[in-house]
Design an enzyme around this catalytic site. Sequence first.
Site, PDB file in Angstrom:
ATOM      1  N   ASP A  25      77.659  45.355 -63.529  1.00  0.00           N
ATOM      2  CA  ASP A  25      78.749  45.976 -64.281  1.00  0.00           C
ATOM      3  C   ASP A  25      79.731  44.941 -64.789  1.00  0.00           C
ATOM      4  O   ASP A  25      80.594  45.258 -65.604  1.00  0.00           O
ATOM      5  CB  ASP A  25      79.479  46.982 -63.376  1.00  0.00           C
ATOM      6  CG  ASP A  25      80.565  47.753 -64.122  1.00  0.00           C
ATOM      7  OD1 ASP A  25      80.268  48.286 -65.215  1.00  0.00           O
ATOM      8  OD2 ASP A  25      81.710  47.812 -63.621  1.00  0.00           O
ATOM      9  N   ASP A  59      82.083  39.989 -43.509  1.00  0.00           N
ATOM     10  CA  ASP A  59      83.445  39.656 -43.941  1.00  0.00           C
ATOM     11  C   ASP A  59      84.198  39.165 -42.726  1.00  0.00           C
ATOM     12  O   ASP A  59      84.584  39.967 -41.867  1.00  0.00           O
ATOM     13  CB  ASP A  59      84.147  40.865 -44.556  1.00  0.00           C
ATOM     14  CG  ASP A  59      85.431  40.491 -45.285  1.00  0.00           C
ATOM     15  OD1 ASP A  59      86.104  39.547 -44.826  1.00  0.00           O
ATOM     16  OD2 ASP A  59      85.763  41.136 -46.301  1.00  0.00           O
ATOM     17  N   GLY A 106      83.492  50.057 -63.863  1.00  0.00           N
ATOM     18  CA  GLY A 106      83.858  50.315 -62.476  1.00  0.00           C
ATOM     19  C   GLY A 106      85.128  51.119 -62.300  1.00  0.00           C
ATOM     20  O   GLY A 106      85.247  51.889 -61.346  1.00  0.00           O
ATOM     21  N   ALA A 107      86.093  50.954 -63.200  1.00  0.00           N
ATOM     22  CA  ALA A 107      87.366  51.684 -63.082  1.00  0.00           C
ATOM     23  C   ALA A 107      87.511  52.743 -64.154  1.00  0.00           C
ATOM     24  O   ALA A 107      88.579  53.343 -64.288  1.00  0.00           O
ATOM     25  CB  ALA A 107      88.532  50.707 -63.167  1.00  0.00           C
ATOM     26  N   GLU A 149      83.855  38.526 -70.802  1.00  0.00           N
ATOM     27  CA  GLU A 149      83.802  39.875 -71.363  1.00  0.00           C
ATOM     28  C   GLU A 149      84.799  40.001 -72.500  1.00  0.00           C
ATOM     29  O   GLU A 149      85.867  39.386 -72.440  1.00  0.00           O
ATOM     30  CB  GLU A 149      84.118  40.914 -70.264  1.00  0.00           C
ATOM     31  CG  GLU A 149      83.138  40.877 -69.108  1.00  0.00           C
ATOM     32  CD  GLU A 149      83.525  41.845 -67.978  1.00  0.00           C
ATOM     33  OE1 GLU A 149      84.454  42.659 -68.195  1.00  0.00           O
ATOM     34  OE2 GLU A 149      82.918  41.790 -66.904  1.00  0.00           O
ATOM     35  N   CYS A 207      79.410  44.950 -58.854  1.00  0.00           N
ATOM     36  CA  CYS A 207      80.494  45.644 -59.554  1.00  0.00           C
ATOM     37  C   CYS A 207      81.827  44.961 -59.287  1.00  0.00           C
ATOM     38  O   CYS A 207      82.885  45.560 -59.504  1.00  0.00           O
ATOM     39  CB  CYS A 207      80.572  47.100 -59.099  1.00  0.00           C
ATOM     40  SG  CYS A 207      79.243  48.141 -59.697  1.00  0.00           S
ATOM     41  N   ALA A 208      81.779  43.709 -58.805  1.00  0.00           N
ATOM     42  CA  ALA A 208      83.007  43.017 -58.405  1.00  0.00           C
ATOM     43  C   ALA A 208      83.490  42.079 -59.505  1.00  0.00           C
ATOM     44  O   ALA A 208      84.398  42.411 -60.272  1.00  0.00           O
ATOM     45  CB  ALA A 208      82.767  42.258 -57.106  1.00  0.00           C
ATOM     46  N   ARG A 227      88.547  47.206 -48.966  1.00  0.00           N
ATOM     47  CA  ARG A 227      88.695  48.622 -49.302  1.00  0.00           C
ATOM     48  C   ARG A 227      87.454  49.188 -49.975  1.00  0.00           C
ATOM     49  O   ARG A 227      86.920  50.219 -49.570  1.00  0.00           O
ATOM     50  CB  ARG A 227      89.908  48.824 -50.212  1.00  0.00           C
ATOM     51  CG  ARG A 227      91.246  48.657 -49.524  1.00  0.00           C
ATOM     52  CD  ARG A 227      92.371  48.709 -50.534  1.00  0.00           C
ATOM     53  NE  ARG A 227      93.682  48.616 -49.895  1.00  0.00           N
ATOM     54  CZ  ARG A 227      94.803  48.363 -50.533  1.00  0.00           C
ATOM     55  NH1 ARG A 227      94.780  48.161 -51.839  1.00  0.00           N
ATOM     56  NH2 ARG A 227      95.955  48.307 -49.883  1.00  0.00           N
ATOM     57  N   ILE A 228      86.990  48.504 -51.030  1.00  0.00           N
ATOM     58  CA  ILE A 228      85.852  49.031 -51.778  1.00  0.00           C
ATOM     59  C   ILE A 228      84.575  48.915 -50.960  1.00  0.00           C
ATOM     60  O   ILE A 228      83.770  49.856 -50.908  1.00  0.00           O
ATOM     61  CB  ILE A 228      85.729  48.303 -53.127  1.00  0.00           C
ATOM     62  CG1 ILE A 228      86.967  48.561 -53.981  1.00  0.00           C
ATOM     63  CG2 ILE A 228      84.471  48.759 -53.875  1.00  0.00           C
ATOM     64  CD1 ILE A 228      87.020  47.771 -55.274  1.00  0.00           C
ATOM     65  N   HIS A 245      81.355  47.046 -67.742  1.00  0.00           N
ATOM     66  CA  HIS A 245      82.533  47.027 -66.863  1.00  0.00           C
ATOM     67  C   HIS A 245      83.168  48.415 -66.781  1.00  0.00           C
ATOM     68  O   HIS A 245      84.337  48.620 -67.135  1.00  0.00           O
ATOM     69  CB  HIS A 245      83.550  46.003 -67.343  1.00  0.00           C
ATOM     70  CG  HIS A 245      84.450  45.518 -66.237  1.00  0.00           C
ATOM     71  ND1 HIS A 245      85.013  44.278 -66.232  1.00  0.00           N
ATOM     72  CD2 HIS A 245      84.885  46.120 -65.089  1.00  0.00           C
ATOM     73  CE1 HIS A 245      85.748  44.119 -65.139  1.00  0.00           C
ATOM     74  NE2 HIS A 245      85.681  45.230 -64.429  1.00  0.00           N
TER      75      HIS A 245
END
Length: 538
Positions: free
Chosen positions: A258, A172, A284-285, A263, A232-233, A152-153, A282
């Site tokens: 990110d 993928d 990303g969201a 963490e 960013c994963a 998706r991302i 972090h």
Amino acid sequence: MSERLKILVKEKLADSGVQLLREHFDVDLGDSWSDDEFRARIGDYHGILIRSATKMTEEYIALGSNLRVIGRAGVGVNNVDVPAATRRGIIVANAPQSNVVTAAEHTLALLLSLARNVPQADASLKGGKWERSKFGGVEVYEKTLGVIGFGRIGQLVAERAKGFGMKVVAYDPFVASDRYRDLGVEKAETIADAVGDADFITVHLPVTPETRGSLDADFFAHVKEGARLINCARGELVDDAALKAALDSGKLSGAALDVFPSEPITDYPLFDGYPNVVVTPHLGASTAEAQDRAGVQTAEQVIAALTGGTVTTAVNIPAIAAEDMEVLGPFVPLCQQLGKLAVSLADGSIDALELEFFGRIGERDTRLLSIAVLQGVLSGHTEEEVNQVNAPSIAEERGIEVTETKRATARDFTDLVRVTVVSGDTRQRVVGTNVGRRNRPHLLEVWGQRFDLQLERDLALFRYEDVPGMIGRVGSIFGEKGINIVSAAVGRTPGDDDGPARDGNAVMVVTTDAPVPAEVVGEIVAGAGFLDGRAVTL
């Protein structure tokens, strides 16, 4: 009038989500509650919404004697004991798509920051310096972006990068070829192909035993000189020492991170002395829209669960009817194993799955078994955890076509399951059944050869020329490496219309009491007469 149901919002949730809940239920906010108060009051509520801080353990779930649904306002549910909730008939739902746009946009933000040295220039100017010539950057127009992980991302990132005029190459194997064509993205057959000519590289993979630390020295050896990396994963995907070495040597001209191995973190080796490294904590969201979306999506799922609607993001489902479970239930593990085995033998992208169910199981609603196969095929290869609810939608968004065939009879066996993975012009079929009162899973066919072998967790498969001495060579090397063989079987090509013509080759399947290292398989396959080999952990 019946009494309204009660909902506890245990952590801070977007006001829009709380307001939506209040239209249907009595809602209490418990983000400031002590643990003692939480324990004392959780039994009053029919539903609870949490984020990441609250741990819904088996103990808390047992205290929630009236709970019918647990809503997790976010992607993961690792802070919920899902099996314990399932045993008590409690639906667990999340918001798996709440942050995909935000994560994709942050990836592009870091990419552009790397290209134009935005953070460095910002810090310099705010520090009283006008260093215009020092921070000249590069255009992204007509540059190549390598995308590792095209779920998706990754697909959203590709769409946005193409808007900047970038060429996108993605890898993928769990995305159908047609999906690449639909998005105008070049399909890479290997990770090396995806990064070999890439000016920018972005990674969007889950953390599994295979992907953990996979961005290592070997990965960076295949990277184009002067490329820039964005992650960013998951921080665990990167071998930190290898990344540092790639930056120190100039192999990478920059990196944007990110996420980190642990963490929160403030002493990461690349935080000091690396002006070509851009970092964010972090984020990303972390947008207002993503938080609002997570709250609303989760609230919608809780409302559906308590008002008879369809809970589309449930990560567990109620038990199927007892009469169906009696027949189908024992075949769920077999179907998961066959799915995982079939996909491990496939070469190239997974374009389609052909599922065939014969015998008693063919008389039932076999969607449960089809989903189990999908779980085996997809688990560990997608950004989100694959479960019985989301497996079909994940397959659909990756362009994997699933067809199902059923017959009420099975030749030679009471029940039979066939799983075929279609990759372009090639097909890999595996066949299995359950045997005995304890429903032991047995493998009956692989690589076009038939046999009968009880499946174990760890196995190795070899295809070779059917000449004397081959079995002994495998056994000798396993013995030298200290690998204990549990059982073994050799298959020959079926001599009827169900299989290919006899080609002079044979297949050996060996089960072991521990995983077989890839290098051991490689050593055996390198020997004369061996054509292929795989090690699989089911």
